[in-house]
Design a protein around this motif. Structure first.
Motif, PDB file in Angstrom:
ATOM      1  N   GLY A 188      21.927  64.696  19.512  1.00 24.79           N
ATOM      2  CA  GLY A 188      20.985  65.603  20.047  1.00 24.79           C
ATOM      3  C   GLY A 188      20.942  67.214  19.736  1.00 24.79           C
ATOM      4  O   GLY A 188      21.774  67.605  18.929  1.00 24.79           O
ATOM      5  N   GLU A 189      20.253  67.780  20.366  1.00 26.35           N
ATOM      6  CA  GLU A 189      20.076  69.231  20.040  1.00 26.35           C
ATOM      7  C   GLU A 189      21.061  70.224  20.723  1.00 26.35           C
ATOM      8  O   GLU A 189      21.444  69.953  21.869  1.00 26.35           O
ATOM      9  CB  GLU A 189      18.637  70.016  20.596  1.00 26.35           C
ATOM     10  N   PRO A 190      21.552  71.156  20.133  1.00 21.63           N
ATOM     11  CA  PRO A 190      22.491  72.140  20.919  1.00 21.63           C
ATOM     12  C   PRO A 190      21.648  72.709  22.031  1.00 21.63           C
ATOM     13  O   PRO A 190      20.553  72.687  22.115  1.00 21.63           O
ATOM     14  CB  PRO A 190      22.876  73.112  20.013  1.00 21.63           C
ATOM     15  N   GLY A 191      22.450  73.381  22.931  1.00 20.72           N
ATOM     16  CA  GLY A 191      21.929  73.908  24.316  1.00 20.72           C
ATOM     17  C   GLY A 191      23.110  74.457  25.037  1.00 20.72           C
ATOM     18  O   GLY A 191      24.404  74.321  24.841  1.00 20.72           O
ATOM     19  N   PRO A 192      22.632  74.945  26.097  1.00 22.65           N
ATOM     20  CA  PRO A 192      23.885  75.603  27.147  1.00 22.65           C
ATOM     21  C   PRO A 192      24.852  74.455  27.636  1.00 22.65           C
ATOM     22  O   PRO A 192      24.473  73.473  28.129  1.00 22.65           O
ATOM     23  CB  PRO A 192      23.028  76.212  28.296  1.00 22.65           C
ATOM     24  N   VAL A 193      26.181  74.927  27.562  1.00 16.64           N
ATOM     25  CA  VAL A 193      27.015  73.942  27.988  1.00 16.64           C
ATOM     26  C   VAL A 193      26.861  73.409  29.488  1.00 16.64           C
ATOM     27  O   VAL A 193      26.840  72.426  29.852  1.00 16.64           O
ATOM     28  CB  VAL A 193      28.309  74.664  28.166  1.00 16.64           C
ATOM     29  N   ASN A 194      26.520  74.448  30.417  1.00 16.83           N
ATOM     30  CA  ASN A 194      26.269  73.981  31.856  1.00 16.83           C
ATOM     31  C   ASN A 194      25.067  73.032  32.022  1.00 16.83           C
ATOM     32  O   ASN A 194      25.126  72.131  32.700  1.00 16.83           O
ATOM     33  CB  ASN A 194      25.856  75.343  32.640  1.00 16.83           C
ATOM     34  N   LEU A 195      24.129  73.457  31.149  1.00 18.04           N
ATOM     35  CA  LEU A 195      22.837  72.495  31.340  1.00 18.04           C
ATOM     36  C   LEU A 195      23.220  71.026  30.706  1.00 18.04           C
ATOM     37  O   LEU A 195      22.853  70.035  31.301  1.00 18.04           O
ATOM     38  CB  LEU A 195      21.741  73.146  30.627  1.00 18.04           C
ATOM     39  N   LEU A 196      23.611  71.045  29.423  1.00 20.54           N
ATOM     40  CA  LEU A 196      23.895  69.824  28.900  1.00 20.54           C
ATOM     41  C   LEU A 196      25.015  68.912  29.592  1.00 20.54           C
ATOM     42  O   LEU A 196      24.967  67.723  29.478  1.00 20.54           O
ATOM     43  CB  LEU A 196      24.279  70.060  27.215  1.00 20.54           C
ATOM     44  N   ALA A 197      25.927  69.418  29.936  1.00 16.13           N
ATOM     45  CA  ALA A 197      27.110  68.656  30.733  1.00 16.13           C
ATOM     46  C   ALA A 197      26.477  68.244  32.140  1.00 16.13           C
ATOM     47  O   ALA A 197      26.642  67.109  32.467  1.00 16.13           O
ATOM     48  CB  ALA A 197      28.174  69.760  31.110  1.00 16.13           C
ATOM     49  N   ALA A 198      25.725  69.113  32.742  1.00 19.55           N
ATOM     50  CA  ALA A 198      24.853  68.499  34.065  1.00 19.55           C
ATOM     51  C   ALA A 198      24.054  67.337  33.761  1.00 19.55           C
ATOM     52  O   ALA A 198      23.925  66.389  34.656  1.00 19.55           O
ATOM     53  CB  ALA A 198      24.286  69.689  34.703  1.00 19.55           C
ATOM     54  N   ASN A 199      23.253  67.538  32.876  1.00 13.63           N
ATOM     55  CA  ASN A 199      22.511  66.494  32.405  1.00 13.63           C
ATOM     56  C   ASN A 199      23.293  64.962  31.951  1.00 13.63           C
ATOM     57  O   ASN A 199      22.684  63.975  32.506  1.00 13.63           O
ATOM     58  CB  ASN A 199      21.407  66.742  31.296  1.00 13.63           C
ATOM     59  N   GLN A 200      24.203  65.414  31.531  1.00 12.40           N
ATOM     60  CA  GLN A 200      25.021  63.971  30.963  1.00 12.40           C
ATOM     61  C   GLN A 200      25.756  63.394  32.341  1.00 12.40           C
ATOM     62  O   GLN A 200      25.722  62.112  32.234  1.00 12.40           O
ATOM     63  CB  GLN A 200      26.086  64.478  29.848  1.00 12.40           C
ATOM     64  N   ILE A 201      25.870  64.255  33.083  1.00 15.88           N
ATOM     65  CA  ILE A 201      26.982  63.882  34.368  1.00 15.88           C
ATOM     66  C   ILE A 201      25.771  63.117  35.305  1.00 15.88           C
ATOM     67  O   ILE A 201      25.786  61.839  35.860  1.00 15.88           O
ATOM     68  CB  ILE A 201      27.262  65.025  35.176  1.00 15.88           C
TER      69      ILE A 201
END
Length: 328
Positions: free
Chosen positions: A236-249
């Motif tokens: 998938g696409e790169p993005g802000p750590v906080n957003l992508l980590a929260a979405n994965q959780i």
């Protein structure tokens, strides 16, 4: 030497090597970025089911490769793009024991024989033992030309510092997340972290080998340690750590919660319950592709979570019952 302000350089070809650098210029083949920074991160990928990211970090006088695509054919396209720079590849890092991240390795080792091959010791052991049959599957799908990965030049360790054109790149070796062992690369001066399969952005991750208890905790640590960084995921696409980590959780929590509430109320997963869970996941995450490209991935994910939570598949119970009757 400290790198200049960061630019992400992406190529566009059939493999769809795309890019961003704060602003993007669209071309007939895809977005391109002006190469103005001292370091560039290139993200080769192709869209659709089974899309996987590998990366190459380009400095003024050398290149480091992070993961090598899922097949020799896809890897050869990346190799051609790297060769066009005229710069040597000095290191190839394999993040973990998943075939889509090392399947094209031989295209790189053939093209860049002087490059160091680096991976964590446990990753090398997993590839060598191949208990999940990933190397054997690659041999079957790619034919006689496929060669199993060679022994690494050396092992990389947690907190070890690599460099590309004298810019520090810090290795982080994680355990018990999406994979048993996984390496990430952080570039502190550029506030960038290449997280491999710790995150799949807007794609269904493969959880068959995952630890669903400790994986979310690792994502929380990622947010704490790299807040404000840009995250470059395994899919998938790169993005802000906080957003992508929260979405994965949130994704992992949704799927696990569905298994606990709707499937394992009686500790047994029926075919009807599995099918209902698959439908619910697809409805909640429409248009998401599977990272493996395999239609049965969601089913395999759910079966793996059922097993990890101590449940049992109805089909397994039936097989046990048949065995008892035969023995009796």
């Amino acid at each position: 030497m400290r790198a200049a302000p960061f630019t992400i350089g992406l190529l566009a070809m059939t493999l769809a090597i795309a890019g961003c650098s704060g602003r993007e210029t669209e071309t007939a083949e895809g977005p391109e970025a002006e190469a103005t920074a001292e370091l560039e991160i290139h993200r080769p990928f192709r869209r659709g089911p089974g899309s996987v990211n590998s990366y190459w970090i380009e400095g003024p006088d050398e290149i480091l490769v992070f993961d090598t695509q899922r097949s020799i054919a896809l890897a050869e396209r990346v190799v051609a793009a790297i060769e066009a720079t005229g710069k040597p590849v000095t290191a190839i890092v394999i993040s973990h024991y998943d075939p889509d991240h090392f399947g094209g390795l031989q295209a790189f080792t053939d093209a860049f024989p002087d490059a160091e091959l680096l991976m964590a010791e446990n990753v090398a052991e997993q590839i060598g033992r191949d208990l999940s049959g990933y190397v054997e599957r690659l041999r079957e799908t790619q034919g006689d030309e496929y060669r199993a990965p060679p022994e690494p030049t050396r092992f990389i360790e947690h907190r070890e510092e690599l460099t590309v054109s004298n810019v520090p790149i810090v290795v982080h070796v994680l355990t018990d997340t999406e994979a048993e062992t996984m390496a990430m690369l952080a570039i502190p001066s550029e506030r960038a972290v290449l997280a491999s399969d710790l995150v799949a952005n807007r794609m269904h991750p493969d959880v068959v080998d995952a630890d669903i208890d400790s994986w979310p905790r690792a994502l929380n640590r990622l947010t704490r340690d790299f807040s404000g960084f840009t995250l470059y995921p395994g899919h998938g696409e790169p993005g802000p750590v906080n957003l992508l980590a929260a979405n994965q959780i949130a994704y992992l929590s949704f799927v696990r919660g569905r298994v606990e509430r709707e499937i394992l109320a009686d500790d047994v997963a029926t075919e009807e319950e599995i099918n209902a869970a698959i439908s619910a996941i697809r409805a909640n995450y429409p248009d998401w592709e599977n990272v493996t490209g395999r239609p049965a991935q969601l089913r395999r994910n759910l079966e793996a979570i059922v097993a990890q939570l101590g449940g049992e598949l109805e089909s397994e119970q039936e097989e046990d019952g048949e065995a008892e009757v035969v023995e009796g």
